[in-house]
Write an enzyme that holds these catalytic residues in place. Structure first.
Site, PDB file in Angstrom:
ATOM      1  N   LYS A 180       0.886  -1.190  -0.056  1.00 58.36           N
ATOM      2  CA  LYS A 180      -0.096  -0.021   0.003  1.00 58.36           C
ATOM      3  C   LYS A 180       0.951   1.081  -0.003  1.00 58.36           C
ATOM      4  CE  LYS A 180      -2.728   3.366   1.565  1.00 58.36           C
ATOM      5  NZ  LYS A 180      -2.526   4.712   1.351  1.00 58.36           N
ATOM      6  N   GLU A 255       8.690   2.101  11.282  1.00 59.21           N
ATOM      7  CA  GLU A 255       9.844   3.152  11.104  1.00 59.21           C
ATOM      8  C   GLU A 255       8.979   4.556  11.242  1.00 59.21           C
ATOM      9  OE1 GLU A 255      11.637   6.339   9.495  1.00 59.21           O
ATOM     10  OE2 GLU A 255      12.515   4.769   7.831  1.00 59.21           O
ATOM     11  N   CYS A 289      12.480  10.975   8.047  1.00 63.34           N
ATOM     12  CA  CYS A 289      12.605  10.992   9.333  1.00 63.34           C
ATOM     13  C   CYS A 289      14.017  10.911   9.969  1.00 63.34           C
ATOM     14  CB  CYS A 289      11.873   9.565   9.738  1.00 63.34           C
ATOM     15  SG  CYS A 289      10.117   9.428   9.376  1.00 63.34           S
ATOM     16  N   GLU A 388       8.163  16.903  15.095  1.00 59.59           N
ATOM     17  CA  GLU A 388       8.910  16.816  13.771  1.00 59.59           C
ATOM     18  C   GLU A 388       8.098  17.667  12.628  1.00 59.59           C
ATOM     19  OE1 GLU A 388      10.098  12.903  11.200  1.00 59.59           O
ATOM     20  OE2 GLU A 388       7.738  12.587  12.014  1.00 59.59           O
TER      21      GLU A 388
END
Length: 502
Positions: A180, A255, A289, A388
């Site tokens: 996906k 992750e 990330c 973030e």
């Protein structure tokens, strides 16, 4: 090279057949460099997801892949790597067109990906099982058994790289998969799936669904036949996926977010540190990330670093990602652009000072371009230093000594990646050993190899991608115990019963 005027239609792939979604539902595919649609993708619903998972289960149970010899699977993966390598010149512009990364970046990243499939093909041929010494006349050995249907859910920022980190070991170990991709960047994933079929991967082993995460992704994560979920994305979504997987004890590799620390000591050459920190902060427009989102600089060189870093940042060329001269492309969407600008504005209202950038980049058209941005005089506990950003924004923080640098670096909910910049070998290893991060680079950043495990600590996720660790995490160990004595104990012999169970 693919022309930007080309239109792309991305179907589902279920059981080897390309198909529309139920009800012919679609979503637009947008080029972030222009803000315009470049195609449509079939938007899967829960029924489509179920069809894909059922196809993966049938393929797994049929055994054409799951029970094939490792030699056969390795040959197919090597053949696929050759096809992939021969087709690289087509992949580069497609990825740039779809996610906005400069062509120089997609070329550098995707060119390495055939190596991932070759590495895991070789690992399948060379990975040995264990023989375990036990007491008594017994031989105990282990077998590595594939899990079954696995869900691989990737993000928009590195579509092929993130997929390959898990797809290669998943296939090498005999699993079937349902992929996906992000609904924002599905184009290159479709091309990769078609190449896998050409290489000889049986129908149903690789299935592709598209659609929004809240519908297609959620249905995939909750499906009772999925035995493992690999997800790259935000921490909160990762937490919900882990909760769904726990209901049926499915394995997960997650992750998730990061707030990378780039630690610059005063013994490193200033230009080297500035170049490395800029690369860490702004590669992929900061949409990674492991981005160098916090640059920690020893106070004795802090002012000089700020001046040199400002000049470096202001010289970065922002523009059309298809232009080989471009060094920074757009962010993925208007929503992302506006969110990032809001964080920068709130940071300044809270007292942070702007070193460079801070707004939209003056690029003609309707693309989602931002200036590379650096802030200083930042509170280490503030939103901009703790949350973030996922954009071309970094903060620069001073530190006094080694202990202070470690304290600031570790003071975050995340623990994915950090880098240490120093020429003092003892210090480099000493600091690296105290950083609570899954990956630490010394005098470098963002480096990845298929043999090295990739993953984080704390809220940055669980499990590992790549390396032997990833290979093994796509299997379950089966212990086989053999009685080598030729006799079986008689537990019901009243005259001479056995004295122990083992």
């Amino acid at each position: 090279m693919t022309r930007s005027t080309e239109s792309f239609d991305v179907p589902l792939i279920i059981g080897g057949a390309e198909t529309a979604a139920e009800g012919n539902r679609t979503l637009p595919i947008v080029n972030p460099a222009t803000g315009r649609a470049i195609g449509t993708l079939a938007a899967a619903g829960s029924a489509d997801v179920d069809r894909a998972v059922q196809a993966a289960q049938r393929a797994f149970d049929g055994g054409a892949w799951s029970q094939a010899s490792v030699h056969h699977r390795a040959r197919v993966l090597q053949r696929f790597a050759d096809l992939f390598e021969a087709d690289l010149e087509e992949f580069y512009p497609l990825e740039t067109l779809n996610n906005g990364r400069p062509i120089r970046e997609t070329r550098a990243q995707i060119a390495r990906l055939p190596q991932f499939y070759r590495y895991f093909a070789a690992l399948a041929l060379t990975r040995r099982s264990d023989v375990i010494p036990v007491e008594g006349p017994y031989l105990v050995y282990t077998q590595r058994v594939p899990l079954g249907p696995c869900a691989l859910m990737t993000s928009f920022n590195h579509p092929l790289m993130i997929l390959s980190k898990s797809l290669a070991p998943a296939l090498a170990t005999g699993n079937s998969v349902v992929i996906k991709p992000s609904e924002q960047t599905p184009i290159t994933t479709l091309r990769l799936a078609r190449l896998l079929a050409r290489a000889g991967v049986p129908d149903g082993v690789v299935n592709l669904i598209n659609g929004e995460g809240r519908e297609a992704g959620a249905a995939l994560a909750q499906h009772p036949l999925i035995r493992k979920i690999v997800f790259t994305g935000g921490t909160e979504v990762g937490r919900s996926i882990a909760a769904a997987a726990a209901q049926r004890f499915a394995m997960t590799t997650l992750e998730l977010g990061g707030k990378g620390a780039v630690i610059v000591f005063d013994d490193i050459a200033l230009d080297r540190a500035v170049n490395g920190a800029a690369f860490a902060a702004f590669i992929a427009a900061g949409q990674t990330c492991v981005c160098g989102a916090r640059i920690l600089v020893q106070r004795s060189i802090y002012d000089r670093f700020l001046a040199r870093f400002r000049a470096k940042v202001e010289a970065i060329r922002v523009g059309d990602p298809a232009d080989p001269r471009t060094q920074l492309g757009p962010v993925i969407s208007a929503r992302s652009r506006d969110r990032i600008l809001g964080m920068v504005e709130r940071a300044q209202q809270a007292g942070a000072r702007l070193l460079a950038g801070g707004g939209r980049a003056p690029v003609p058209g309707d693309g989602y371009y931002l200036q590379p941005t650096a802030l200083y005089d930042v509170d280490p506990a503030s939103e901009i230093a703790q949350h973030e950003v996922f954009g071309p924004v970094t903060v620069i923080l001073p530190f006094d000594d080694e202990a202070d640098a470690i304290r600031i670096a570790n003071a975050t909910q995340f623990g994915l990646a950090a880098s240490v910049w120093t020429v003092d070998v003892a210090r480099a290893h000493r600091v690296a050993s105290q950083l609570v991060f899954g990956m630490v680079w010394i005098n470098d950043h963002h480096r990845l190899d298929p043999a090295s495990p990739w993953g984080g600590f704390k809220n940055s996720g669980v499990g590992r991608e790549t390396g032997i660790e990833s290979f093994d995490q796509f299997t379950e160990p089966r212990a086989v115990t053999v009685n080598t004595s030729g006799e079986t104990a008689d537990w019901y012999d009243e005259a001479n019963p056995p004295r122990r169970l083992n």
